[in-house]
Design a protein around this motif. Structure first.
Motif, PDB file in Angstrom:
ATOM      1  N   GLY A 206      45.979  72.171  10.409  1.00 34.70           N
ATOM      2  CA  GLY A 206      46.707  71.269   9.505  1.00 34.70           C
ATOM      3  C   GLY A 206      45.802  70.172   8.960  1.00 34.70           C
ATOM      4  N   MET A 207      44.836  69.755   9.782  1.00 33.03           N
ATOM      5  CA  MET A 207      43.983  68.621   9.406  1.00 33.03           C
ATOM      6  C   MET A 207      43.222  68.842   8.098  1.00 33.03           C
ATOM      7  N   PRO A 208      42.642  70.039   7.852  1.00 32.80           N
ATOM      8  CA  PRO A 208      41.948  70.215   6.566  1.00 32.80           C
ATOM      9  C   PRO A 208      42.870  70.041   5.366  1.00 32.80           C
TER      10      PRO A 208
ATOM     11  N   LEU B   4      45.518  67.990   5.264  1.00 34.00           N
ATOM     12  CA  LEU B   4      45.687  66.532   5.148  1.00 34.00           C
ATOM     13  C   LEU B   4      44.464  65.921   4.449  1.00 34.00           C
ATOM     14  N   LEU B   5      43.277  66.304   4.893  1.00 32.89           N
ATOM     15  CA  LEU B   5      42.063  65.722   4.306  1.00 32.89           C
ATOM     16  C   LEU B   5      41.895  66.122   2.844  1.00 32.89           C
ATOM     17  N   GLU B   6      42.227  67.381   2.549  1.00 31.50           N
ATOM     18  CA  GLU B   6      42.136  67.852   1.148  1.00 31.50           C
ATOM     19  C   GLU B   6      43.007  66.969   0.242  1.00 31.50           C
ATOM     20  N   MET B   7      44.214  66.697   0.698  1.00 31.37           N
ATOM     21  CA  MET B   7      45.149  65.914  -0.123  1.00 31.37           C
ATOM     22  C   MET B   7      44.718  64.449  -0.225  1.00 31.37           C
TER      23      MET B   7
ATOM     24  N   THR C   5      56.896  70.231  -4.983  1.00 35.08           N
ATOM     25  CA  THR C   5      56.634  70.407  -3.553  1.00 35.08           C
ATOM     26  C   THR C   5      56.057  71.789  -3.277  1.00 35.08           C
ATOM     27  N   VAL C   6      54.991  71.787  -2.501  1.00 34.91           N
ATOM     28  CA  VAL C   6      54.370  73.047  -2.066  1.00 34.91           C
ATOM     29  C   VAL C   6      54.412  73.063  -0.545  1.00 34.91           C
ATOM     30  N   ILE C   7      54.860  74.177   0.015  1.00 39.03           N
ATOM     31  CA  ILE C   7      54.837  74.304   1.473  1.00 39.03           C
ATOM     32  C   ILE C   7      53.572  75.064   1.859  1.00 39.03           C
ATOM     33  N   ARG C   8      52.693  74.385   2.560  1.00 38.23           N
ATOM     34  CA  ARG C   8      51.456  75.027   3.018  1.00 38.23           C
ATOM     35  C   ARG C   8      51.704  75.582   4.416  1.00 38.23           C
ATOM     36  N   GLU C   9      51.310  76.825   4.638  1.00 41.84           N
ATOM     37  CA  GLU C   9      51.623  77.476   5.911  1.00 41.84           C
ATOM     38  C   GLU C   9      50.572  77.202   6.988  1.00 41.84           C
ATOM     39  N   ASP C  10      49.538  76.477   6.633  1.00 43.06           N
ATOM     40  CA  ASP C  10      48.472  76.174   7.603  1.00 43.06           C
ATOM     41  C   ASP C  10      49.062  75.430   8.808  1.00 43.06           C
ATOM     42  N   GLY C  11      48.469  75.666   9.969  1.00 40.59           N
ATOM     43  CA  GLY C  11      48.907  74.962  11.175  1.00 40.59           C
ATOM     44  C   GLY C  11      50.387  75.188  11.419  1.00 40.59           C
TER      45      GLY C  11
END
Ligand code: SAM
Length: 204
Positions: A27-29, A31-34, A183-189
């Motif tokens: 999930g952290m990448p 968060l950092l990307e955004m 809104t985009v739902i990212r499936e990471d983490g």
């Protein structure tokens, strides 16, 4: 001032050894990307834990960033304060101790980036309370919105998580159906909902 990476590494180790939930390595990448994309000046974080994500956000935001972060646990807030005080961001991060749902209402000014990562069953309430504090181009990012695969029904949900899952579904509907946001739902983490406020003329 000690090296930022060493401090972050120490916090990751503390989180692992003491079972403190901090944003995971998938999930952290996101968060950092955004954060790097937005380069926010004023950030609200709901759910400090030991200050790990607050420091990562600070390190990737605009140089003049100010962060308000909300934490229920005095013990965790004390640990977070001690870590943050060892960084270059010690005067840029304020920790507000107490229930986030109550403390949001005491905040003033506008935020261009909000990271929601506290009580999962309270996400719709957090969003409703944060809404009046958002700038016109704010981004709201919420972690754990797919909660262990239960939210989209990929896995059978144990009874004890039913309310959380219901509220997370409600959160996804709330942000997805709000035509002021994309809104985009990212499936990471554990799943992240990234809600970007649109310029007024582009409201969906
Ligand atoms: C997942 S952790 C936050 C992790 C942190 N954002 C990170 O990635 O480093 C969630 C935190 O929210 C806090 N929390 C839970 N309920 C809360 C509430 N009602 N008000 C404020 N904080 C709360 C918990 O004590 C916990 O430390």
């Amino acid at each position: 001032m000690e090296k930022f990476e060493a401090l972050i590494g120490e916090m990751e180790e503390y989180g692992r050894s003491n079972h403190v939930p901090i944003i995971n390595e998938k999930g952290m990448p996101v968060l950092l990307e955004m954060v790097r994309q937005k380069k926010p000046h004023r950030v609200l974080e709901i759910g400090t834990a030991i200050g790990y994500s607050a420091l990562l956000i600070a390190n990737n935001s605009a140089d003049d960033v100010e962060i308000d972060t909300l934490e229920l646990s005095q013990e965790r807030a004390d640990i977070a304060r001690a870590y943050i005080d060892r960084s270059a961001y010690k005067d840029r991060i304020r920790i507000h101790i107490g229930d986030a749902g109550e403390n949001i209402l005491k905040l003033s000014g506008k935020y261009d980036f909000v990271f929601i990562d506290a009580a999962k069953g309270q996400y719709p309430d957090y969003f409703r309370k944060v809404y009046p504090l958002l700038t016109e181009n704010a981004m709201v990012l919420a972690d754990n919105v797919l909660f262990r695969g239960y939210v989209r029904g990929a896995a059978e949900c144990p009874r004890r998580f039913k309310t959380i899952v219901k509220r997370l579904r409600e959160y996804i509907s709330l942000v997805s159906e709000n035509n002021e946001f994309e809104t985009v739902i990212r499936e990471d983490g554990d799943g992240l909902a990234v809600s970007q406020r649109l310029p007024k003329e582009n409201n969906r």
